[in-house]
Each structure stands twice: as structure tokens, then as C-alpha cells.
Design an enzyme around this catalytic site. Structure first.
Site, PDB file in Angstrom:
ATOM      1  N   HIS A 142       0.815  -1.217   0.000  1.00  0.00           N
ATOM      2  CA  HIS A 142       0.000   0.000   0.000  1.00  0.00           C
ATOM      3  C   HIS A 142       0.845   1.262   0.000  1.00  0.00           C
ATOM      4  O   HIS A 142       0.332   2.353   0.269  1.00  0.00           O
ATOM      5  CB  HIS A 142      -0.941  -0.010   1.206  1.00  0.00           C
ATOM      6  CG  HIS A 142      -1.844  -1.198   1.237  1.00  0.00           C
ATOM      7  ND1 HIS A 142      -1.484  -2.381   1.851  1.00  0.00           N
ATOM      8  CD2 HIS A 142      -3.070  -1.404   0.702  1.00  0.00           C
ATOM      9  CE1 HIS A 142      -2.463  -3.262   1.700  1.00  0.00           C
ATOM     10  NE2 HIS A 142      -3.433  -2.699   1.002  1.00  0.00           N
ATOM     11  N   HIS A 194      -5.938   0.839  -3.140  1.00  0.00           N
ATOM     12  CA  HIS A 194      -6.915   0.846  -4.191  1.00  0.00           C
ATOM     13  C   HIS A 194      -6.725   2.068  -5.083  1.00  0.00           C
ATOM     14  O   HIS A 194      -6.445   3.149  -4.618  1.00  0.00           O
ATOM     15  CB  HIS A 194      -8.339   0.776  -3.633  1.00  0.00           C
ATOM     16  CG  HIS A 194      -8.723   1.912  -2.705  1.00  0.00           C
ATOM     17  ND1 HIS A 194      -8.136   2.125  -1.484  1.00  0.00           N
ATOM     18  CD2 HIS A 194      -9.629   2.915  -2.851  1.00  0.00           C
ATOM     19  CE1 HIS A 194      -8.657   3.189  -0.893  1.00  0.00           C
ATOM     20  NE2 HIS A 194      -9.570   3.692  -1.697  1.00  0.00           N
TER      21      HIS A 194
END
Length: 215
Positions: free
Chosen positions: A106, A126
Site C-alpha cells: 500500500h 486501491h
């Protein structure tokens, strides 16, 4: 030109028979890899999922998330590790040498370290807003491109990716995409999977480092 890959990740919210039903009509070469990501299920259940999905899509690689015991028992060709999983170096010691090991990252720093940790590819996201990460700011294409540049292994992008934004995602140089509800939550999953595949195969961009699966 190297192929862009499509990974499909199970949602953890659907029963096995529903997932099998949704995927049974998919052409055999559309989805490259399916990740069994079912955090609440037992090793026995994960094994049953692997067996059923392998039978449904025999040409598709089936990876197991986190559960190395179930992956080893099933002879899965790959595993996906996360924050709560064993570190990649320990997973590598347990699994057969041919097993691919992926790691969810991430940040740019995690991506840069991944190669030294012995992983074969990383999953990063994301990218866009998504219901599974409600209220969490998406990282966007610029951050994805920086991760692709820093990583020494293939990068698979995940999070809010729809057929209409696939080309934008691939402009980062990533090796491919991972999809969850974009297919499994769609009314016609087979047709939707084909839409993704067409965008991937028709892209004018090239992966910086291609993902070759277990070829």
C-alpha cells in the site's frame, strides 16, 4: 507485445455455489488467475473452494490468499500474502519452490522492498474509489505509476477498476488488473469479464514488467 493479465478476487461475501454459478459461463481464457480470498472460512472450506473452482475453470490458475496450509494441501500454484500473513521468506520456506508468492502493498516503500523479500509480484491499490474501501481516499494513477517504477517485480492494480478505466490504469505500466465485484457483483459476469479482457488485449500500453504466471 506482453499480455496484460486479469486476476479475479473473491469477495468473501458470496457462497461457493454462487461464485461457481457466476463463473461457469465464462470462456476458458478470459480470467488468468482467481484468488480465493475468504478470510472467515476454514482451511477445509478453502480446499473445497479450490477444488470446485479448479473444476469449473480448468485453464485458470487458482491462488489462495493467506492460508498456506490449504494452498499446500491443494497444490495451488500461487499464494497471496497480506499484513496478517506469514512474511514472504517464511512462506517461501514452507511452500514448493515453484509456488508463486504475491504480496499486497500500500505504499511506495513497500513496493520497493518487495523484491528483496522474495515475492514474485505485488498487488497495489486501491486505485479508484470502491465500496470495499468506503471512505478511504483512493491512491490514483500517479501513485500507481510511481509504484510500478519503483518495483522490481510485476505490479497488479486493484480497486474500483471498471472496463471504462482499464486503459488509464494500464498507462502506468502495470502488468494487469485485479477485479472483485466488478465481475462477481455484475448481473452478467461472463459478458463483463469479456469487456475487461477486450480492454486489456486492445491496450496500446506495454507492461513495464510482465506477469507470466506459472508458465
Amino acid at each position: 507485445m506482453p499480455k496484460h493479465v486479469m486476476h479475479l478476487v473473491t469477495t468473501g461475501k458470496q457462497p461457493l455455489d454462487q461464485v461457481v454459478s457466476k463463473l461457469a459461463s465464462c470462456p476458458p481464457d478470459v480470467i488468468d488467475t482467481i484468488h480465493i480470498r475468504e478470510k472467515s472460512r476454514s482451511a477445509k472450506e478453502i480446499f473445497e473452494w479450490y477444488t470446485a473452482l479448479r473444476s469449473t475453470l480448468p485453464k485458470t490458475h487458482i491462488f489462495v490468499n493467506d492460508r498456506l496450509d490449504a494452498a499446500a494441501a491443494a497444490g495451488a500454484p500461487g499464494v497471496q500474502l497480506g499484513y496478517t500473513s506469514l512474511p514472504p521468506r517464511l512462506a517461501r520456506a514452507i511452500l514448493p519452490a515453484s509456488t508463486l508468492i504475491g504480496l499486497s502493498v500500500h505504499s511506495l516503500e513497500e513496493a520497493a522492498r518487495a523484491h528483496n523479500e522474495g515475492v514474485d509480484y505485488i498487488l497495489y491499490g486501491h486505485i479508484f474509489a470502491t465500496g470495499s474501501k468506503a471512505g478511504v481516499e483512493p491512491r490514483g494513477i500517479e501513485a500507481l505509476a510511481a509504484v510500478v517504477e519503483a518495483a522490481r517485480v510485476p505490479v497488479i492494480a486493484i480497486g474500483g477498476i471498471e472496463p471504462g478505466n482499464v486503459e488509464e490504469v494500464l498507462s502506468s505500466g502495470c502488468a494487469g488488473i485485479a477485479v472483485m465485484s466488478g465481475i462477481l457483483g455484475h448481473g452478467d459476469p461472463a459478458k463483463q469479464a469479456m469487456r475487461y479482457r477486450e480492454r486489456l488485449d486492445g491496450s496500446r500500453h506495454t507492461p513495464r514488467i510482465a506477469f507470466h504466471g506459472n508458465e
